[in-house]
Write an enzyme that holds these catalytic residues in place. Sequence first.
Site, PDB file in Angstrom:
ATOM      1  N   ALA A 117      48.493 -65.210 -24.161  1.00  0.00           N
ATOM      2  CA  ALA A 117      47.151 -64.906 -23.889  1.00  0.00           C
ATOM      3  C   ALA A 117      47.302 -64.180 -22.866  1.00  0.00           C
ATOM      4  O   ALA A 117      48.519 -63.737 -22.120  1.00  0.00           O
ATOM      5  CB  ALA A 117      46.069 -66.203 -23.767  1.00  0.00           C
ATOM      6  N   GLY A 151      50.093 -65.604 -20.186  1.00  0.00           N
ATOM      7  CA  GLY A 151      51.309 -65.699 -20.749  1.00  0.00           C
ATOM      8  C   GLY A 151      52.036 -64.352 -20.702  1.00  0.00           C
ATOM      9  O   GLY A 151      53.070 -64.214 -20.338  1.00  0.00           O
ATOM     10  N   SER A 174      49.088 -70.543 -10.314  1.00  0.00           N
ATOM     11  CA  SER A 174      47.536 -70.136  -9.784  1.00  0.00           C
ATOM     12  C   SER A 174      47.853 -68.686  -9.271  1.00  0.00           C
ATOM     13  O   SER A 174      48.842 -68.192  -8.783  1.00  0.00           O
ATOM     14  CB  SER A 174      47.332 -70.971  -8.605  1.00  0.00           C
ATOM     15  OG  SER A 174      46.004 -70.424  -8.215  1.00  0.00           O
ATOM     16  N   LYS A 222      48.303 -78.866  -8.257  1.00  0.00           N
ATOM     17  CA  LYS A 222      47.677 -77.795  -9.082  1.00  0.00           C
ATOM     18  C   LYS A 222      46.089 -78.049  -9.106  1.00  0.00           C
ATOM     19  O   LYS A 222      45.151 -77.350  -8.810  1.00  0.00           O
ATOM     20  CB  LYS A 222      47.998 -77.519 -10.208  1.00  0.00           C
ATOM     21  CG  LYS A 222      47.278 -76.328 -11.061  1.00  0.00           C
ATOM     22  CD  LYS A 222      46.900 -74.987 -10.297  1.00  0.00           C
ATOM     23  CE  LYS A 222      46.750 -73.746 -10.916  1.00  0.00           C
ATOM     24  NZ  LYS A 222      45.493 -73.800 -11.767  1.00  0.00           N
ATOM     25  N   HIS A 257      44.484 -78.280  -5.694  1.00  0.00           N
ATOM     26  CA  HIS A 257      44.299 -76.742  -5.556  1.00  0.00           C
ATOM     27  C   HIS A 257      42.895 -76.200  -6.122  1.00  0.00           C
ATOM     28  O   HIS A 257      42.236 -75.645  -5.430  1.00  0.00           O
ATOM     29  CB  HIS A 257      45.231 -76.068  -5.925  1.00  0.00           C
ATOM     30  CG  HIS A 257      45.066 -74.471  -6.196  1.00  0.00           C
ATOM     31  ND1 HIS A 257      44.341 -73.684  -7.269  1.00  0.00           N
ATOM     32  CD2 HIS A 257      45.165 -73.322  -5.148  1.00  0.00           C
ATOM     33  CE1 HIS A 257      44.197 -72.683  -6.908  1.00  0.00           C
ATOM     34  NE2 HIS A 257      44.878 -72.139  -5.912  1.00  0.00           N
ATOM     35  N   ASN A 258      42.886 -76.725  -7.642  1.00  0.00           N
ATOM     36  CA  ASN A 258      41.632 -76.105  -8.196  1.00  0.00           C
ATOM     37  C   ASN A 258      40.219 -76.971  -7.681  1.00  0.00           C
ATOM     38  O   ASN A 258      39.352 -76.393  -7.479  1.00  0.00           O
ATOM     39  CB  ASN A 258      41.720 -76.454  -9.755  1.00  0.00           C
ATOM     40  CG  ASN A 258      42.579 -75.445 -10.485  1.00  0.00           C
ATOM     41  OD1 ASN A 258      43.505 -74.700  -9.651  1.00  0.00           O
ATOM     42  ND2 ASN A 258      42.445 -75.091 -11.716  1.00  0.00           N
ATOM     43  N   GLU A 282      39.300 -75.158  -4.622  1.00  0.00           N
ATOM     44  CA  GLU A 282      38.791 -73.899  -4.936  1.00  0.00           C
ATOM     45  C   GLU A 282      37.361 -74.103  -5.378  1.00  0.00           C
ATOM     46  O   GLU A 282      36.545 -73.023  -5.027  1.00  0.00           O
ATOM     47  CB  GLU A 282      39.743 -73.380  -6.393  1.00  0.00           C
ATOM     48  CG  GLU A 282      39.129 -72.178  -7.009  1.00  0.00           C
ATOM     49  CD  GLU A 282      40.152 -71.874  -8.250  1.00  0.00           C
ATOM     50  OE1 GLU A 282      39.372 -71.494  -9.229  1.00  0.00           O
ATOM     51  OE2 GLU A 282      41.273 -71.761  -8.144  1.00  0.00           O
ATOM     52  N   TYR A 283      37.019 -74.793  -6.310  1.00  0.00           N
ATOM     53  CA  TYR A 283      35.597 -75.366  -6.390  1.00  0.00           C
ATOM     54  C   TYR A 283      34.794 -75.364  -5.223  1.00  0.00           C
ATOM     55  O   TYR A 283      33.509 -74.872  -4.978  1.00  0.00           O
ATOM     56  CB  TYR A 283      35.669 -76.600  -7.022  1.00  0.00           C
ATOM     57  CG  TYR A 283      35.575 -76.659  -8.466  1.00  0.00           C
ATOM     58  CD1 TYR A 283      36.822 -76.205  -9.340  1.00  0.00           C
ATOM     59  CD2 TYR A 283      34.845 -77.164  -9.600  1.00  0.00           C
ATOM     60  CE1 TYR A 283      36.781 -76.287 -10.676  1.00  0.00           C
ATOM     61  CE2 TYR A 283      34.820 -77.386 -10.967  1.00  0.00           C
ATOM     62  CZ  TYR A 283      35.996 -76.634 -11.694  1.00  0.00           C
ATOM     63  OH  TYR A 283      35.870 -76.785 -12.916  1.00  0.00           O
TER      64      TYR A 283
END
Length: 486
Positions: free
Chosen positions: A14, A17, A131, A186, A189-190, A193-194
């Site tokens: 995808a 990747g 990320s 991670k 981190h997300n 980010e939110y």
Amino acid sequence: MPEASCDIGLIGLAVMGQNLVLNMNDHGFKVAVFNRTVSKVDDFLANEAKGTQVVGAHSMAELAGLLKRPRRVMLMVKAGSTVDAMIDQILPYLEAGDIVIDGGNSLFTDSTRRTKDLAEKGILFIGTGVSGGEEGARRGPSIMPGGNPAAWPHVKPIFQAIAARVEDGSPCCDWVGEEGAGHFVKMVHNGIEYGDMQLICEAYDLLHRGLGMTADELHDVFAEWNKGELDSYLIDITQQIFTKKDDDGAPLVDKILDTAGQKGTGKWTVISALDEGQPVTLIGESVFARCLSALKEERVEAEKVLRGPKSAPKVGDRAKFIEDVRRALFCSKIISYAQGYMLLRAAGKEYGWNLNMGGIALMWRGGCIIRSQFLGKIKDAFKKNPQLDNLLLDRFFSGIVNKYQASWRKAVMHAVKLGVPTPAFSTALAFFDGYRTARLPQNLLQAQRDFFGAHTYERVDKPRGEFFHTNWTGHGGRVASSTYNA
């Protein structure tokens, strides 16, 4: 049998990747690729990877045969059962000492389980956060690896070569810790980010509805903000978004439906915060704000019957209003990161991970979605004091919130008077006021608990750990409930 000449294999072509493969190729690594829909391998080689040294494989066996020992196989597939299925399919072609890497957004507990299960089979596992989105994967992402430490020396040269770099050349990639530590970092981190995104949206809403600012005016404000303390990737893309016009010349942002999607990492952060007993309130409100936005049809109906302020108050000094909002955004951002680091510290203690707090800030300093100048200050704070309990106790951050809090409070008051929802601004301020308060009203709450459930309480005039029960009504029993933390 093809020659085992490839440095690493990657499964899952995808967008992320494909771009990681091309990034590795750019840095001199020979990559073998495989995809469950095999036709995608040939399509990739004929187009995006044309002219590279990328090698295609049409089966798991062929992929394994192309790899130098110890074999390094990276999975870039959908989190959950798909990762387990892919591991099961490649395992028969691996041997002791080979390495499996999961680069998707997996739940950290899954990575802990996989580290242990594969170790029993002699296979080394790495669960790594990646990320930066499509562009980061191609040009240099932030990479957060954890898992079996014996695997790290074998993937370190590749990961640090393809990672983003900060001004002094340091790669935004280093070993995080054992088991699920990489994916936990991670996840946080997300979650941050939110929070960052929600805070920016609230600032936009206040300026748009409070001052009636147009998209072009909003662009000017956010572009100016990006030159100072708020300099970051998310502020930068926000100012760019305001410049994009639709086919009819109208701002595209005004045409986008106000219902937000989410893939679960923010929710996982909040669940982990509850499990660890950490008040990560801002990320929680950011997740709930997305949930509320999804109730579009209900909100349309509610607007017809639920009334806000009768008339919009006069804003007064326009420039001062904008500065109040900017300062509120910056202070709230500090709270969000402080809460995120509280969760990291608690998880480190809970799972026995020796997390390098300053190193994590460095990993987030470039390549990732929350990258900003601000993260350099976090690294500095932990460099000065590696045992720092909370970012708010660092001189730089306490200085900012103490200096800016009057504007922060004004921005929240503006929002209340205007009827503009600012759940993230508001909860950040509430946390700040709670954290700086030596005595909170939970003394009354403990009295209530003891009254109806004999749950006992501690006393200010007795040593901690000594519990008491009062017969509040005069006719209750003398037996108290045992104490425990849920």
